[in-house]
Write a protein that holds these residues in place. Sequence first.
Motif, PDB file in Angstrom:
ATOM      1  N   LEU A 165       0.818  -1.209   0.000  1.00  0.00           N
ATOM      2  CA  LEU A 165       0.000   0.000   0.000  1.00  0.00           C
ATOM      3  C   LEU A 165       0.852   1.259   0.000  1.00  0.00           C
ATOM      4  N   PHE A 166       2.091   1.136   0.426  1.00  0.00           N
ATOM      5  CA  PHE A 166       2.963   2.299   0.550  1.00  0.00           C
ATOM      6  C   PHE A 166       3.970   2.389  -0.600  1.00  0.00           C
ATOM      7  N   ASP A 167       3.827   1.490  -1.596  1.00  0.00           N
ATOM      8  CA  ASP A 167       4.628   1.553  -2.810  1.00  0.00           C
ATOM      9  C   ASP A 167       3.866   2.320  -3.885  1.00  0.00           C
ATOM     10  N   GLU A 168       4.533   2.581  -4.994  1.00  0.00           N
ATOM     11  CA  GLU A 168       3.836   3.182  -6.139  1.00  0.00           C
ATOM     12  C   GLU A 168       2.956   2.132  -6.800  1.00  0.00           C
ATOM     13  N   TRP A 169       1.733   2.539  -7.156  1.00  0.00           N
ATOM     14  CA  TRP A 169       0.799   1.609  -7.795  1.00  0.00           C
ATOM     15  C   TRP A 169       0.929   1.724  -9.309  1.00  0.00           C
ATOM     16  N   THR A 170       2.095   1.356  -9.795  1.00  0.00           N
ATOM     17  CA  THR A 170       2.387   1.517 -11.221  1.00  0.00           C
ATOM     18  C   THR A 170       3.005   0.244 -11.784  1.00  0.00           C
ATOM     19  N   ASP A 171       2.960   0.151 -13.087  1.00  0.00           N
ATOM     20  CA  ASP A 171       3.632  -0.912 -13.836  1.00  0.00           C
ATOM     21  C   ASP A 171       4.478  -0.239 -14.910  1.00  0.00           C
ATOM     22  N   VAL A 184     -22.991 -11.421  11.702  1.00  0.00           N
ATOM     23  CA  VAL A 184     -22.172 -10.685  10.735  1.00  0.00           C
ATOM     24  C   VAL A 184     -20.774 -10.435  11.298  1.00  0.00           C
ATOM     25  N   VAL A 185     -20.694 -10.070  12.556  1.00  0.00           N
ATOM     26  CA  VAL A 185     -19.392  -9.812  13.183  1.00  0.00           C
ATOM     27  C   VAL A 185     -18.557 -11.086  13.255  1.00  0.00           C
ATOM     28  N   LEU A 186     -19.173 -12.211  13.602  1.00  0.00           N
ATOM     29  CA  LEU A 186     -18.438 -13.472  13.669  1.00  0.00           C
ATOM     30  C   LEU A 186     -17.831 -13.828  12.320  1.00  0.00           C
ATOM     31  N   HIS A 187     -18.612 -13.649  11.255  1.00  0.00           N
ATOM     32  CA  HIS A 187     -18.096 -13.934   9.910  1.00  0.00           C
ATOM     33  C   HIS A 187     -16.955 -12.976   9.565  1.00  0.00           C
ATOM     34  N   ALA A 188     -17.096 -11.706   9.917  1.00  0.00           N
ATOM     35  CA  ALA A 188     -16.043 -10.726   9.621  1.00  0.00           C
ATOM     36  C   ALA A 188     -14.771 -11.061  10.379  1.00  0.00           C
ATOM     37  N   GLU A 189     -14.888 -11.417  11.643  1.00  0.00           N
ATOM     38  CA  GLU A 189     -13.699 -11.736  12.435  1.00  0.00           C
ATOM     39  C   GLU A 189     -13.015 -13.002  11.935  1.00  0.00           C
ATOM     40  N   ARG A 190     -13.785 -13.929  11.406  1.00  0.00           N
ATOM     41  CA  ARG A 190     -13.183 -15.125  10.816  1.00  0.00           C
ATOM     42  C   ARG A 190     -12.360 -14.752   9.583  1.00  0.00           C
ATOM     43  N   ARG A 191     -12.882 -13.855   8.760  1.00  0.00           N
ATOM     44  CA  ARG A 191     -12.139 -13.431   7.568  1.00  0.00           C
ATOM     45  C   ARG A 191     -10.880 -12.643   7.958  1.00  0.00           C
ATOM     46  N   ILE A 192     -10.997 -11.843   9.011  1.00  0.00           N
ATOM     47  CA  ILE A 192      -9.825 -11.092   9.483  1.00  0.00           C
ATOM     48  C   ILE A 192      -8.736 -12.056   9.953  1.00  0.00           C
ATOM     49  N   ALA A 193      -9.122 -13.093  10.693  1.00  0.00           N
ATOM     50  CA  ALA A 193      -8.145 -14.055  11.206  1.00  0.00           C
ATOM     51  C   ALA A 193      -7.435 -14.789  10.076  1.00  0.00           C
ATOM     52  N   GLU A 194      -8.108 -14.959   8.943  1.00  0.00           N
ATOM     53  CA  GLU A 194      -7.526 -15.674   7.804  1.00  0.00           C
ATOM     54  C   GLU A 194      -6.659 -14.778   6.929  1.00  0.00           C
ATOM     55  N   TYR A 195      -6.716 -13.464   7.137  1.00  0.00           N
ATOM     56  CA  TYR A 195      -5.986 -12.521   6.295  1.00  0.00           C
ATOM     57  C   TYR A 195      -4.518 -12.469   6.699  1.00  0.00           C
ATOM     58  N   GLU A 196      -3.625 -12.705   5.751  1.00  0.00           N
ATOM     59  CA  GLU A 196      -2.189 -12.693   6.002  1.00  0.00           C
ATOM     60  C   GLU A 196      -1.493 -11.784   4.991  1.00  0.00           C
ATOM     61  N   PRO A 197      -1.359 -10.503   5.320  1.00  0.00           N
ATOM     62  CA  PRO A 197      -0.794  -9.555   4.349  1.00  0.00           C
ATOM     63  C   PRO A 197       0.648  -9.870   3.968  1.00  0.00           C
ATOM     64  N   ALA A 198       1.413 -10.464   4.869  1.00  0.00           N
ATOM     65  CA  ALA A 198       2.815 -10.743   4.571  1.00  0.00           C
ATOM     66  C   ALA A 198       2.966 -11.744   3.432  1.00  0.00           C
ATOM     67  N   GLY A 199       1.951 -12.534   3.188  1.00  0.00           N
ATOM     68  CA  GLY A 199       2.037 -13.536   2.134  1.00  0.00           C
ATOM     69  C   GLY A 199       1.541 -13.077   0.775  1.00  0.00           C
ATOM     70  N   LEU A 200       1.191 -11.793   0.644  1.00  0.00           N
ATOM     71  CA  LEU A 200       0.649 -11.281  -0.614  1.00  0.00           C
ATOM     72  C   LEU A 200       1.791 -10.791  -1.496  1.00  0.00           C
ATOM     73  N   ALA A 201       1.948 -11.405  -2.652  1.00  0.00           N
ATOM     74  CA  ALA A 201       3.124 -11.153  -3.488  1.00  0.00           C
ATOM     75  C   ALA A 201       3.007  -9.893  -4.328  1.00  0.00           C
ATOM     76  N   ASP A 202       1.784  -9.538  -4.739  1.00  0.00           N
ATOM     77  CA  ASP A 202       1.643  -8.419  -5.670  1.00  0.00           C
ATOM     78  C   ASP A 202       0.255  -7.812  -5.548  1.00  0.00           C
ATOM     79  N   MET A 203      -0.001  -6.816  -6.388  1.00  0.00           N
ATOM     80  CA  MET A 203      -1.265  -6.099  -6.332  1.00  0.00           C
ATOM     81  C   MET A 203      -2.455  -7.014  -6.619  1.00  0.00           C
ATOM     82  N   SER A 204      -2.312  -7.897  -7.594  1.00  0.00           N
ATOM     83  CA  SER A 204      -3.402  -8.805  -7.920  1.00  0.00           C
ATOM     84  C   SER A 204      -3.766  -9.666  -6.713  1.00  0.00           C
ATOM     85  N   ALA A 205      -2.753 -10.168  -6.021  1.00  0.00           N
ATOM     86  CA  ALA A 205      -3.002 -10.990  -4.840  1.00  0.00           C
ATOM     87  C   ALA A 205      -3.675 -10.174  -3.738  1.00  0.00           C
TER      88      ALA A 205
END
Length: 265
Positions: A32-38, A232-253
């Motif tokens: 998010l803090f890089d340039e969003w360019t190709d 709704v909150v339980l479902h949202a918190e489950r999705r948050i727990a599954e989110y791993e930003p360190a494993g996202l390689a690129d913008m598409s991911a």
Amino acid sequence: MICFETDQLTGLHRFAYLPGEDLPLDDPWPGLFDEWTDNGVLLNRTPMTEYAVNNVNCEEVAVYLGLLWRLTEGGNRFAIPAYYRDEATRLTGQDPAFVDWEYNVEATAPDVVARDQGFVPARACVPFRPEPTPWQLEHAARAGLFALTSPTDLIAMLRATIGDATAEVTVFAVQDHERLLAGLRSPDRPSLADLLQPGDVFADLTIGVDEPYSDSLIVVAHEDLTPRVTEVVLHAERRIAEYEPAGLADMSAFLDAMGRLSGFA
């Protein structure tokens, strides 16, 4: 942890999520803090275009959008983007219905009672460059009520308003559109008790962009929505727990991950 406070508002049930500094996610994706360019060319699909996410208001925005969308299920959704009516028109290609009242949340206030200001006279941004059209000047004191047919429309409403200071989008999920429209065009200041019928849901999403403003999601209905909010909150918190930003390689991911985090994908 996502926690909604509950109280009564003129006989209605009000639910308020005010995260303050305790945002639903801690560590933003570094991209998010890089340039969003190709190769120096701005990408067509970015966090902002797809989810109104940026490097100030980060992944938490996707969480808020998902919460709002699910909490307003069951009715026909209509939205008022605060102030930036014409930008919302540009982003959606949709001509809104003009209304004379819009909702206002005081984004510097620390609690829901002080934040929730109710309806105020509508207004809209009239740009000075290029030269404003006679149509824009004529309707400068009117907000726009837009139909929301998909999460993409909701995201466009938030994109239209997110800039300096705050962003705010008000959503009505109602059975009777004409009744809502008449209330928002009334010469007398409306109240949610007047506008909402049993089964209708109101939601206001406010995003604090600059200090000292902060985020909130306020939901109001005749019914006690506690079971729906809890689910709704339980479902949202489950999705948050599954989110791993360190494993996202690129913008598409990252964009795919935002689809999962919001629950829209």
